[in-house]
Structures are given as structure tokens and as C-alpha cells.
Motif scaffolding. Structure first.
Motif, PDB file in Angstrom:
ATOM      1  N   LYS A   2       0.867  -1.176   0.000  1.00  0.00           N
ATOM      2  CA  LYS A   2       0.000   0.000   0.000  1.00  0.00           C
ATOM      3  C   LYS A   2       0.903   1.225   0.000  1.00  0.00           C
ATOM      4  O   LYS A   2       1.899   1.261   0.714  1.00  0.00           O
ATOM      5  CB  LYS A   2      -0.899   0.019   1.235  1.00  0.00           C
ATOM      6  N   THR A   3       0.542   2.228  -0.788  1.00  0.00           N
ATOM      7  CA  THR A   3       1.360   3.431  -0.914  1.00  0.00           C
ATOM      8  C   THR A   3       0.723   4.578  -0.131  1.00  0.00           C
ATOM      9  O   THR A   3      -0.496   4.763  -0.172  1.00  0.00           O
ATOM     10  CB  THR A   3       1.513   3.810  -2.403  1.00  0.00           C
ATOM     11  N   TYR A   4       1.576   5.348   0.543  1.00  0.00           N
ATOM     12  CA  TYR A   4       1.122   6.443   1.400  1.00  0.00           C
ATOM     13  C   TYR A   4       1.941   7.700   1.142  1.00  0.00           C
ATOM     14  O   TYR A   4       3.088   7.629   0.705  1.00  0.00           O
ATOM     15  CB  TYR A   4       1.296   6.075   2.884  1.00  0.00           C
ATOM     16  N   ARG A   5       1.342   8.848   1.465  1.00  0.00           N
ATOM     17  CA  ARG A   5       2.050  10.125   1.518  1.00  0.00           C
ATOM     18  C   ARG A   5       1.876  10.664   2.934  1.00  0.00           C
ATOM     19  O   ARG A   5       0.766  10.770   3.441  1.00  0.00           O
ATOM     20  CB  ARG A   5       1.485  11.133   0.527  1.00  0.00           C
ATOM     21  N   MET A   6       3.003  10.985   3.564  1.00  0.00           N
ATOM     22  CA  MET A   6       2.992  11.531   4.918  1.00  0.00           C
ATOM     23  C   MET A   6       3.690  12.880   4.916  1.00  0.00           C
ATOM     24  O   MET A   6       4.783  13.004   4.357  1.00  0.00           O
ATOM     25  CB  MET A   6       3.742  10.594   5.881  1.00  0.00           C
ATOM     26  N   THR A   7       3.073  13.869   5.530  1.00  0.00           N
ATOM     27  CA  THR A   7       3.771  15.132   5.710  1.00  0.00           C
ATOM     28  C   THR A   7       4.772  14.944   6.850  1.00  0.00           C
ATOM     29  O   THR A   7       4.511  14.216   7.814  1.00  0.00           O
ATOM     30  CB  THR A   7       2.808  16.294   6.026  1.00  0.00           C
ATOM     31  N   GLY A  28      10.250  -1.706   6.897  1.00  0.00           N
ATOM     32  CA  GLY A  28       9.874  -2.439   5.691  1.00  0.00           C
ATOM     33  C   GLY A  28       9.358  -1.605   4.543  1.00  0.00           C
ATOM     34  O   GLY A  28       8.879  -2.141   3.556  1.00  0.00           O
ATOM     35  N   ALA A  29       9.443  -0.268   4.661  1.00  0.00           N
ATOM     36  CA  ALA A  29       8.965   0.590   3.577  1.00  0.00           C
ATOM     37  C   ALA A  29       9.848   0.430   2.340  1.00  0.00           C
ATOM     38  O   ALA A  29      11.056   0.229   2.447  1.00  0.00           O
ATOM     39  CB  ALA A  29       8.950   2.054   4.019  1.00  0.00           C
ATOM     40  N   LYS A  30       9.226   0.539   1.179  1.00  0.00           N
ATOM     41  CA  LYS A  30       9.916   0.435  -0.109  1.00  0.00           C
ATOM     42  C   LYS A  30       9.495   1.614  -0.977  1.00  0.00           C
ATOM     43  O   LYS A  30       8.583   2.356  -0.640  1.00  0.00           O
ATOM     44  CB  LYS A  30       9.531  -0.871  -0.821  1.00  0.00           C
ATOM     45  N   GLN A  37      12.172  19.525   0.688  1.00  0.00           N
ATOM     46  CA  GLN A  37      11.614  20.711   0.037  1.00  0.00           C
ATOM     47  C   GLN A  37      10.086  20.684   0.021  1.00  0.00           C
ATOM     48  O   GLN A  37       9.442  21.719   0.187  1.00  0.00           O
ATOM     49  CB  GLN A  37      12.167  20.854  -1.374  1.00  0.00           C
ATOM     50  N   ARG A  38       9.517  19.499  -0.193  1.00  0.00           N
ATOM     51  CA  ARG A  38       8.052  19.364  -0.180  1.00  0.00           C
ATOM     52  C   ARG A  38       7.527  19.070   1.218  1.00  0.00           C
ATOM     53  O   ARG A  38       6.323  19.146   1.456  1.00  0.00           O
ATOM     54  CB  ARG A  38       7.608  18.254  -1.137  1.00  0.00           C
ATOM     55  N   GLY A  39       8.425  18.682   2.120  1.00  0.00           N
ATOM     56  CA  GLY A  39       8.013  18.354   3.480  1.00  0.00           C
ATOM     57  C   GLY A  39       7.161  17.104   3.540  1.00  0.00           C
ATOM     58  O   GLY A  39       6.162  17.065   4.263  1.00  0.00           O
ATOM     59  N   GLU A  40       7.571  16.075   2.771  1.00  0.00           N
ATOM     60  CA  GLU A  40       6.767  14.866   2.738  1.00  0.00           C
ATOM     61  C   GLU A  40       7.606  13.635   2.427  1.00  0.00           C
ATOM     62  O   GLU A  40       8.737  13.738   1.940  1.00  0.00           O
ATOM     63  CB  GLU A  40       5.649  14.976   1.707  1.00  0.00           C
ATOM     64  N   ALA A  41       7.023  12.507   2.717  1.00  0.00           N
ATOM     65  CA  ALA A  41       7.597  11.215   2.356  1.00  0.00           C
ATOM     66  C   ALA A  41       6.506  10.401   1.685  1.00  0.00           C
ATOM     67  O   ALA A  41       5.386  10.311   2.194  1.00  0.00           O
ATOM     68  CB  ALA A  41       8.099  10.486   3.599  1.00  0.00           C
ATOM     69  N   VAL A  42       6.816   9.834   0.530  1.00  0.00           N
ATOM     70  CA  VAL A  42       5.921   8.913  -0.161  1.00  0.00           C
ATOM     71  C   VAL A  42       6.604   7.553  -0.101  1.00  0.00           C
ATOM     72  O   VAL A  42       7.800   7.440  -0.387  1.00  0.00           O
ATOM     73  CB  VAL A  42       5.675   9.351  -1.623  1.00  0.00           C
ATOM     74  N   PHE A  43       5.846   6.530   0.277  1.00  0.00           N
ATOM     75  CA  PHE A  43       6.451   5.216   0.491  1.00  0.00           C
ATOM     76  C   PHE A  43       5.378   4.137   0.393  1.00  0.00           C
ATOM     77  O   PHE A  43       4.186   4.416   0.509  1.00  0.00           O
ATOM     78  CB  PHE A  43       7.124   5.154   1.864  1.00  0.00           C
ATOM     79  N   ALA A  44       5.829   2.916   0.180  1.00  0.00           N
ATOM     80  CA  ALA A  44       4.940   1.758   0.140  1.00  0.00           C
ATOM     81  C   ALA A  44       5.261   0.848   1.314  1.00  0.00           C
ATOM     82  O   ALA A  44       6.424   0.645   1.649  1.00  0.00           O
ATOM     83  CB  ALA A  44       5.109   1.006  -1.174  1.00  0.00           C
ATOM     84  N   LEU A  45       4.215   0.324   1.928  1.00  0.00           N
ATOM     85  CA  LEU A  45       4.361  -0.594   3.048  1.00  0.00           C
ATOM     86  C   LEU A  45       3.740  -1.939   2.705  1.00  0.00           C
ATOM     87  O   LEU A  45       2.723  -1.992   2.004  1.00  0.00           O
ATOM     88  CB  LEU A  45       3.651  -0.049   4.298  1.00  0.00           C
TER      89      LEU A  45
END
Length: 74
Positions: A2-7, A28-30, A37-45
Motif C-alpha cells: 500500500k502506498t502512502y504520503r505523509m507530511t 519495511g517501507a519500499k 523541500q516538499r516536506g513529505e515522504a511517499v512510500f509503500a508498506l
């Protein structure tokens, strides 16, 4: 997965991006894209990983996790 965006607040440089990516990778994130610069992380768990673990990992790395949104990529 599942893919997420976190500020994420508190990142000021590429070193901060690496700290956050390392913390997320430890749970375990991939497919991570962390940007101070965007203040975020996009990742899949993995399906069996609770997204709150990501919030805790970022907090343990001394950054401030914010809102988390599930992304539906198609």
C-alpha cells in the motif's frame, strides 16, 4: 503493498531525507521518495504493516510526522 504520503516537519536538508528514509526502511517501507523541500515522504508498506508504525518511525528519528494519506495508484 500500500502506498502512502505523509507530511513530515523538521527536515531541512538531504541528510534529513536520508534519516527519514532509513527510519521508514527499518519498518519495511519500499519505493520511498522523501523530500525536505516538499516536506513529505511517499512510500509503500507491506499489506501487514500498520501505517502507524511509519508515524512512530519518523517520530523516533526526531522529525514530526503529520497527516498520512493512502494513495491509490493505477
Amino acid at each position: 503493498m500500500k502506498t502512502y504520503r505523509m507530511t513530515v516537519q523538521g527536515m531541512t536538508c538531504t541528510g534529513c531525507e536520508q534519516h527519514v528514509a532509513r527510519a521508514l526502511g527499518a519498518i519495511g517501507a519500499k519505493l520511498m521518495d522523501v523530500s525536505f523541500q516538499r516536506g513529505e515522504a511517499v512510500f509503500a508498506l507491506p499489506e501487514d504493516t500498520d501505517v502507524d508504525m511509519a508515524r512512530q518511525a519518523v517520530q523516533n528519528a526526531h522529525y514530526e510526522p503529520g497527516d498520512i494519506f493512502r494513495l491509490f495508484l493505477g
